[in-house]
Design a protein around this motif. Sequence first.
Motif, PDB file in Angstrom:
ATOM      1  N   PHE A 305      52.572  32.523 -10.532  1.00  0.00           N
ATOM      2  CA  PHE A 305      52.514  33.853 -11.133  1.00  0.00           C
ATOM      3  C   PHE A 305      53.047  34.885 -10.145  1.00  0.00           C
ATOM      4  O   PHE A 305      52.765  34.814  -8.948  1.00  0.00           O
ATOM      5  CB  PHE A 305      51.081  34.176 -11.569  1.00  0.00           C
ATOM      6  CG  PHE A 305      50.605  33.293 -12.687  1.00  0.00           C
ATOM      7  CD1 PHE A 305      50.783  33.666 -14.013  1.00  0.00           C
ATOM      8  CD2 PHE A 305      50.021  32.064 -12.409  1.00  0.00           C
ATOM      9  CE1 PHE A 305      50.376  32.833 -15.042  1.00  0.00           C
ATOM     10  CE2 PHE A 305      49.609  31.223 -13.438  1.00  0.00           C
ATOM     11  CZ  PHE A 305      49.792  31.617 -14.758  1.00  0.00           C
ATOM     12  N   ILE A 306      53.813  35.827 -10.672  1.00  0.00           N
ATOM     13  CA  ILE A 306      54.479  36.841  -9.858  1.00  0.00           C
ATOM     14  C   ILE A 306      54.209  38.200 -10.491  1.00  0.00           C
ATOM     15  O   ILE A 306      54.257  38.331 -11.723  1.00  0.00           O
ATOM     16  CB  ILE A 306      55.999  36.585  -9.812  1.00  0.00           C
ATOM     17  CG1 ILE A 306      56.296  35.193  -9.217  1.00  0.00           C
ATOM     18  CG2 ILE A 306      56.721  37.677  -9.027  1.00  0.00           C
ATOM     19  CD1 ILE A 306      57.724  34.716  -9.480  1.00  0.00           C
ATOM     20  N   LEU A 307      53.940  39.201  -9.669  1.00  0.00           N
ATOM     21  CA  LEU A 307      53.736  40.559 -10.178  1.00  0.00           C
ATOM     22  C   LEU A 307      54.761  41.489  -9.545  1.00  0.00           C
ATOM     23  O   LEU A 307      54.885  41.553  -8.324  1.00  0.00           O
ATOM     24  CB  LEU A 307      52.322  41.050  -9.877  1.00  0.00           C
ATOM     25  CG  LEU A 307      51.948  42.422 -10.452  1.00  0.00           C
ATOM     26  CD1 LEU A 307      52.053  42.421 -11.979  1.00  0.00           C
ATOM     27  CD2 LEU A 307      50.538  42.818 -10.014  1.00  0.00           C
ATOM     28  N   ILE A 308      55.498  42.195 -10.403  1.00  0.00           N
ATOM     29  CA  ILE A 308      56.580  43.099  -9.981  1.00  0.00           C
ATOM     30  C   ILE A 308      56.257  44.504 -10.477  1.00  0.00           C
ATOM     31  O   ILE A 308      55.739  44.676 -11.588  1.00  0.00           O
ATOM     32  CB  ILE A 308      57.925  42.608 -10.556  1.00  0.00           C
ATOM     33  CG1 ILE A 308      58.226  41.189 -10.043  1.00  0.00           C
ATOM     34  CG2 ILE A 308      59.058  43.562 -10.189  1.00  0.00           C
ATOM     35  CD1 ILE A 308      59.392  40.527 -10.734  1.00  0.00           C
ATOM     36  N   ASP A 309      56.565  45.517  -9.649  1.00  0.00           N
ATOM     37  CA  ASP A 309      56.219  46.889 -10.024  1.00  0.00           C
ATOM     38  C   ASP A 309      57.302  47.528 -10.901  1.00  0.00           C
ATOM     39  O   ASP A 309      58.375  46.935 -11.106  1.00  0.00           O
ATOM     40  CB  ASP A 309      55.907  47.736  -8.785  1.00  0.00           C
ATOM     41  CG  ASP A 309      57.132  48.086  -7.952  1.00  0.00           C
ATOM     42  OD1 ASP A 309      58.284  47.945  -8.430  1.00  0.00           O
ATOM     43  OD2 ASP A 309      56.946  48.517  -6.800  1.00  0.00           O
ATOM     44  N   PRO A 310      57.056  48.728 -11.438  1.00  0.00           N
ATOM     45  CA  PRO A 310      58.018  49.360 -12.358  1.00  0.00           C
ATOM     46  C   PRO A 310      59.390  49.627 -11.763  1.00  0.00           C
ATOM     47  O   PRO A 310      60.375  49.766 -12.489  1.00  0.00           O
ATOM     48  CB  PRO A 310      57.313  50.677 -12.736  1.00  0.00           C
ATOM     49  CG  PRO A 310      55.854  50.353 -12.619  1.00  0.00           C
ATOM     50  CD  PRO A 310      55.771  49.467 -11.413  1.00  0.00           C
ATOM     51  N   ALA A 311      59.470  49.671 -10.417  1.00  0.00           N
ATOM     52  CA  ALA A 311      60.760  49.918  -9.767  1.00  0.00           C
ATOM     53  C   ALA A 311      61.507  48.623  -9.480  1.00  0.00           C
ATOM     54  O   ALA A 311      62.622  48.654  -8.947  1.00  0.00           O
ATOM     55  CB  ALA A 311      60.544  50.697  -8.467  1.00  0.00           C
ATOM     56  N   GLY A 312      60.905  47.489  -9.818  1.00  0.00           N
ATOM     57  CA  GLY A 312      61.552  46.204  -9.573  1.00  0.00           C
ATOM     58  C   GLY A 312      61.242  45.628  -8.212  1.00  0.00           C
ATOM     59  O   GLY A 312      61.910  44.693  -7.753  1.00  0.00           O
ATOM     60  N   ASN A 313      60.206  46.160  -7.563  1.00  0.00           N
ATOM     61  CA  ASN A 313      59.807  45.646  -6.249  1.00  0.00           C
ATOM     62  C   ASN A 313      58.604  44.711  -6.380  1.00  0.00           C
ATOM     63  O   ASN A 313      57.818  44.811  -7.325  1.00  0.00           O
ATOM     64  CB  ASN A 313      59.455  46.808  -5.312  1.00  0.00           C
ATOM     65  CG  ASN A 313      60.645  47.706  -5.060  1.00  0.00           C
ATOM     66  OD1 ASN A 313      61.773  47.234  -4.909  1.00  0.00           O
ATOM     67  ND2 ASN A 313      60.400  49.008  -5.028  1.00  0.00           N
ATOM     68  N   ILE A 314      58.464  43.838  -5.421  1.00  0.00           N
ATOM     69  CA  ILE A 314      57.396  42.836  -5.456  1.00  0.00           C
ATOM     70  C   ILE A 314      56.044  43.466  -5.139  1.00  0.00           C
ATOM     71  O   ILE A 314      55.897  44.198  -4.159  1.00  0.00           O
ATOM     72  CB  ILE A 314      57.682  41.716  -4.435  1.00  0.00           C
ATOM     73  CG1 ILE A 314      58.986  40.989  -4.808  1.00  0.00           C
ATOM     74  CG2 ILE A 314      56.521  40.740  -4.364  1.00  0.00           C
ATOM     75  CD1 ILE A 314      59.480  40.054  -3.712  1.00  0.00           C
ATOM     76  N   VAL A 315      55.080  43.195  -5.978  1.00  0.00           N
ATOM     77  CA  VAL A 315      53.684  43.524  -5.679  1.00  0.00           C
ATOM     78  C   VAL A 315      53.022  42.309  -5.055  1.00  0.00           C
ATOM     79  O   VAL A 315      52.358  42.390  -4.032  1.00  0.00           O
ATOM     80  CB  VAL A 315      52.913  43.944  -6.943  1.00  0.00           C
ATOM     81  CG1 VAL A 315      51.430  44.166  -6.613  1.00  0.00           C
ATOM     82  CG2 VAL A 315      53.517  45.193  -7.556  1.00  0.00           C
ATOM     83  N   ASP A 316      53.226  41.147  -5.668  1.00  0.00           N
ATOM     84  CA  ASP A 316      52.678  39.891  -5.150  1.00  0.00           C
ATOM     85  C   ASP A 316      53.551  38.745  -5.635  1.00  0.00           C
ATOM     86  O   ASP A 316      53.679  38.516  -6.841  1.00  0.00           O
ATOM     87  CB  ASP A 316      51.238  39.694  -5.622  1.00  0.00           C
ATOM     88  CG  ASP A 316      50.501  38.614  -4.827  1.00  0.00           C
ATOM     89  OD1 ASP A 316      51.170  37.714  -4.289  1.00  0.00           O
ATOM     90  OD2 ASP A 316      49.255  38.668  -4.759  1.00  0.00           O
ATOM     91  N   ALA A 317      54.174  38.045  -4.686  1.00  0.00           N
ATOM     92  CA  ALA A 317      55.069  36.932  -5.029  1.00  0.00           C
ATOM     93  C   ALA A 317      54.304  35.674  -5.409  1.00  0.00           C
ATOM     94  O   ALA A 317      54.891  34.714  -5.918  1.00  0.00           O
ATOM     95  CB  ALA A 317      55.998  36.630  -3.854  1.00  0.00           C
ATOM     96  N   ASP A 318      53.018  35.668  -5.164  1.00  0.00           N
ATOM     97  CA  ASP A 318      52.159  34.530  -5.539  1.00  0.00           C
ATOM     98  C   ASP A 318      50.847  35.122  -6.024  1.00  0.00           C
ATOM     99  O   ASP A 318      49.809  35.012  -5.377  1.00  0.00           O
ATOM    100  CB  ASP A 318      51.944  33.611  -4.340  1.00  0.00           C
ATOM    101  CG  ASP A 318      51.254  32.309  -4.722  1.00  0.00           C
ATOM    102  OD1 ASP A 318      51.077  32.054  -5.927  1.00  0.00           O
ATOM    103  OD2 ASP A 318      50.870  31.555  -3.806  1.00  0.00           O
ATOM    104  N   ALA A 319      50.906  35.761  -7.176  1.00  0.00           N
ATOM    105  CA  ALA A 319      49.783  36.543  -7.710  1.00  0.00           C
ATOM    106  C   ALA A 319      48.657  35.650  -8.223  1.00  0.00           C
ATOM    107  O   ALA A 319      48.878  34.472  -8.532  1.00  0.00           O
ATOM    108  CB  ALA A 319      50.279  37.461  -8.829  1.00  0.00           C
ATOM    109  N   PRO A 320      47.444  36.196  -8.319  1.00  0.00           N
ATOM    110  CA  PRO A 320      46.323  35.423  -8.881  1.00  0.00           C
ATOM    111  C   PRO A 320      46.631  34.955 -10.298  1.00  0.00           C
ATOM    112  O   PRO A 320      47.354  35.619 -11.049  1.00  0.00           O
ATOM    113  CB  PRO A 320      45.165  36.427  -8.875  1.00  0.00           C
ATOM    114  CG  PRO A 320      45.518  37.411  -7.817  1.00  0.00           C
ATOM    115  CD  PRO A 320      47.017  37.531  -7.879  1.00  0.00           C
TER     116      PRO A 320
END
Length: 336
Positions: A305-320
């Motif tokens: 699972f990956i989480l990306i922010d509205p600007a297209g930047n990584i929040v968490d490359a290995d998200a919960p």
Amino acid sequence: MRKIILLFAVLAIVSCETEKKDYVTLNGKLKTPGIEKLTVQGRDFSKEITVNSDGTFSDTLKVSDGVHAISSGNDRVTLFLKNGYDLSMEFKGENLADGVLFNGEGAETNNFMQNKRAFYMSDKANPKSYFTLDKEAFDTKLAAAKSELKGYKDKAQNLDSVIVVMDARNDEMFFGYIESNYESMHETLTRLGKGKASPVFTNYENFKGGKTSLADLKGKYVYIDVWATWCAPCKAEIPSLKALEKEYAGKNIEFVSISVDKPEAHETWENMVGAEQLGGIQLYADNNFESQFILDYGINAIPRFILIDPAGNIVDADAPRPSDAKIKELFTELGI
């Protein structure tokens, strides 16, 4: 003659006291009201234990020596049972999974197992918490973890041999994975750190028709599930993912599932998405595990699972995962 009779009586008492029981005695008191029974299960063994109105229980079990689970519905805790054990269970919280303190014959092995379980359920056993560190901090944390586990072992000198073997194997696998993968994973996670521009996917087939690119989703958070129809752990996350999608419907987030199934499984993917009524944006990667987006994220195991922010930047490359309560904590922290 009387002395001889008394001698035989004493010998009989001693014999009764030293004779090993061929069953387990198990007792305790639950902190959760309303539970009427507990189930103990092991290899070729299953028995329900009645729980009294005050939460107490006591029973005898003739088991096949080994690892068992005691459960109430989906709430469960693991223990080691061996005929001859006389165990009293002191529960630490309202849930069985909150942990147990054992007393009596067999307590040493079971308390050791509880300590190891607590370690492996904590962030100390999260590989990512090691891989994100620089080498000096990595070595320090690794040494501390090994020292902690050694301490548990040193305090439990009379562990059952079965647990000794299992424990050694588990630690060897865990630390072997951490040490052998540190360099590559550290590089990957550093490159894919929070705030870095996310790798992108372009023109992936959309189940609902047309093509979808990551760029199409800018302006919203994007929670990506990389999965495949053959992956059992992936499918196990589906109910939690559906619940998460429902709870955050209308929020500033898109839920995207990317299948890395091979071309010959394309129809299987379509059928599953339709039959399971999978929500969110269902996409099909252009070249399964060899897709550039998958390679850029260094994905070699799923689900991921990956989480990306509205600007297209990584929040968490290995998200919960969706089933992990930490994902909602993260969403709340981000104001989603």
